[in-house]
Scaffold this active site. Structure first.
Site, PDB file in Angstrom:
ATOM      1  N   ASN A 112       1.899   1.439   4.050  1.00 39.91           N
ATOM      2  CA  ASN A 112       2.515   0.244   4.628  1.00 39.91           C
ATOM      3  C   ASN A 112       2.513  -0.929   3.663  1.00 39.91           C
ATOM      4  O   ASN A 112       1.667  -1.007   2.763  1.00 39.91           O
ATOM      5  CB  ASN A 112       1.776  -0.179   5.908  1.00 39.91           C
ATOM      6  CG  ASN A 112       1.931   0.806   7.037  1.00 39.91           C
ATOM      7  OD1 ASN A 112       3.041   1.127   7.438  1.00 39.91           O
ATOM      8  ND2 ASN A 112       0.815   1.296   7.555  1.00 39.91           N
TER       9      ASN A 112
ATOM     10  N   THR B 175      -5.890  23.339  22.076  1.00 41.91           N
ATOM     11  CA  THR B 175      -5.765  23.193  20.626  1.00 41.91           C
ATOM     12  C   THR B 175      -5.681  21.739  20.184  1.00 41.91           C
ATOM     13  O   THR B 175      -6.366  21.330  19.247  1.00 41.91           O
ATOM     14  CB  THR B 175      -4.514  23.957  20.135  1.00 41.91           C
ATOM     15  OG1 THR B 175      -4.653  25.331  20.462  1.00 41.91           O
ATOM     16  CG2 THR B 175      -4.354  23.810  18.624  1.00 41.91           C
TER      17      THR B 175
ATOM     18  N   GLY C  51       0.820  -1.207   0.000  1.00 43.08           N
ATOM     19  CA  GLY C  51       0.000   0.000   0.000  1.00 43.08           C
ATOM     20  C   GLY C  51       0.847   1.248   0.000  1.00 43.08           C
ATOM     21  O   GLY C  51       2.080   1.199   0.090  1.00 43.08           O
TER      22      GLY C  51
ATOM     23  N   ASP D  33      -6.005  -3.249  -4.502  1.00 40.46           N
ATOM     24  CA  ASP D  33      -6.411  -3.353  -3.105  1.00 40.46           C
ATOM     25  C   ASP D  33      -7.924  -3.372  -2.951  1.00 40.46           C
ATOM     26  O   ASP D  33      -8.475  -4.142  -2.150  1.00 40.46           O
ATOM     27  CB  ASP D  33      -5.800  -2.214  -2.285  1.00 40.46           C
ATOM     28  CG  ASP D  33      -6.096  -0.826  -2.858  1.00 40.46           C
ATOM     29  OD1 ASP D  33      -6.478  -0.719  -4.045  1.00 40.46           O
ATOM     30  OD2 ASP D  33      -5.934   0.165  -2.113  1.00 40.46           O
ATOM     31  N   ARG D  34      -8.611  -2.559  -3.752  1.00 40.35           N
ATOM     32  CA  ARG D  34     -10.070  -2.508  -3.663  1.00 40.35           C
ATOM     33  C   ARG D  34     -10.696  -3.795  -4.179  1.00 40.35           C
ATOM     34  O   ARG D  34     -11.669  -4.311  -3.606  1.00 40.35           O
ATOM     35  CB  ARG D  34     -10.598  -1.296  -4.431  1.00 40.35           C
ATOM     36  CG  ARG D  34     -10.071   0.014  -3.890  1.00 40.35           C
ATOM     37  CD  ARG D  34     -10.446   1.214  -4.713  1.00 40.35           C
ATOM     38  NE  ARG D  34     -11.835   1.641  -4.479  1.00 40.35           N
ATOM     39  CZ  ARG D  34     -12.302   2.835  -4.786  1.00 40.35           C
ATOM     40  NH1 ARG D  34     -11.483   3.728  -5.339  1.00 40.35           N
ATOM     41  NH2 ARG D  34     -13.550   3.153  -4.557  1.00 40.35           N
TER      42      ARG D  34
END
Length: 259
Positions: free
Chosen positions: A11, A184, A8, A109-110
């Site tokens: 990673n 913040t 990916g 990947d999908r």
């Protein structure tokens, strides 16, 4: 044994299957500058940590969305594991009918996640991968990949705040105690975390409305567990969904070759 690898943008994740059992996983940061020898040493370290020898490995299957490192990674496998890896791409049997304008543009990947979700949990289903980008993909009852939506990942959202606003610091992504914060960092964490849950729920609702049917919602990806815990609209979180998809595709490919 089978090694399954997902390359990916952030990673590289690797798993080892002994028959149908996932017996080990390993994760390293994706870096473009690594040599084939560096990847080879990492692969051998992975095997050693799992008490597995090179001779135990029968095959390797890879899903990659980072073409720049495919050459070095392939050479490392050839040199150190003595195998020719199978890459998800044209000619590989997946069992999913891709119904989009240009099927060749669908990320590996999908596709792998869609296979893992459909053949593990059935269809129709909505597959959400919380990765570098967050993808929402619909698979029909018949196993058709119907399309999807892509949003900036939660990490990208957090990084955009600190990189584009001079006085805002980098933050760790985590759930704050309340939505309205008194400093913040907490206020940034609140906006990113709760805002992302809102985005996720809205997209799930709109996708179901668009298809006018209920569907099982399955999520995966590094930060997916954190989001899945906070919404009832995600039915299943499966950290190993990509590995399962790669194993299913490998089995289908080998059956096809044996016919």
């Amino acid at each position: 044994m089978l090694i399954v690898i997902d390359i990916g943008n952030t990673n590289i994740t690797m798993g080892i299957y002994h028959e149908d059992l996932l017996i080990g996983t390993y994760r390293l940061t994706t870096k473009f500058q690594r040599t084939s020898d560096e990847y080879g040493f990492m692969l051998l370290s992975f095997l050693n940590a799992s008490a597995i020898t090179v001779k135990d490995i029968d095959d390797i299957i890879i899903s990659s969305v980072v073409p720049k490192i495919n050459y070095s990674f392939t050479n490392s496998i050839k040199k150190y594991l003595f195998k020719e890896p199978i890459f998800i791409g044209p000619g590989v049997k997946t069992g999913i009918d891709i119904r989009i304008d240009n099927p060749s543009t669908l990320g590996a990947d999908r596709l792998v996640d869609a296979v893992g979700a459909y053949y593990t949990y059935g269809g129709p289903c909505l597959v959400i991968d919380f990765g570098t980008a967050t993808t929402y993909d619909v698979v029909s009852h018949q196993g058709e990949f119907l399309g999807g939506a892509t949003a900036p990942g939660i990490g990208i959202c957090a990084n955009a705040l600190s990189s584009q606003a001079a006085k805002l610091p980098e933050i760790e992504i985590q759930k704050p105690e309340c939505v309205i914060a008194k400093n913040t960092i907490k206020s940034m964490q609140s906006g990113v975390f709760f805002g992302y849950i809102g985005q996720t729920e809205y997209l799930i609702q709109q996708i179901k409305k668009e298809y006018q049917q209920d569907m099982k919602v399955i999520s995966t990806g590094g930060l997916g567990r954190m989001i899945a815990k906070e919404t009832a609209l995600i039915d299943i979180y499966d950290a190993d969904l990509t590995f399962k998809g790669l194993k299913i595709i490998y089995d289908k490919t080998k059956r096809k070759q044996s016919l």
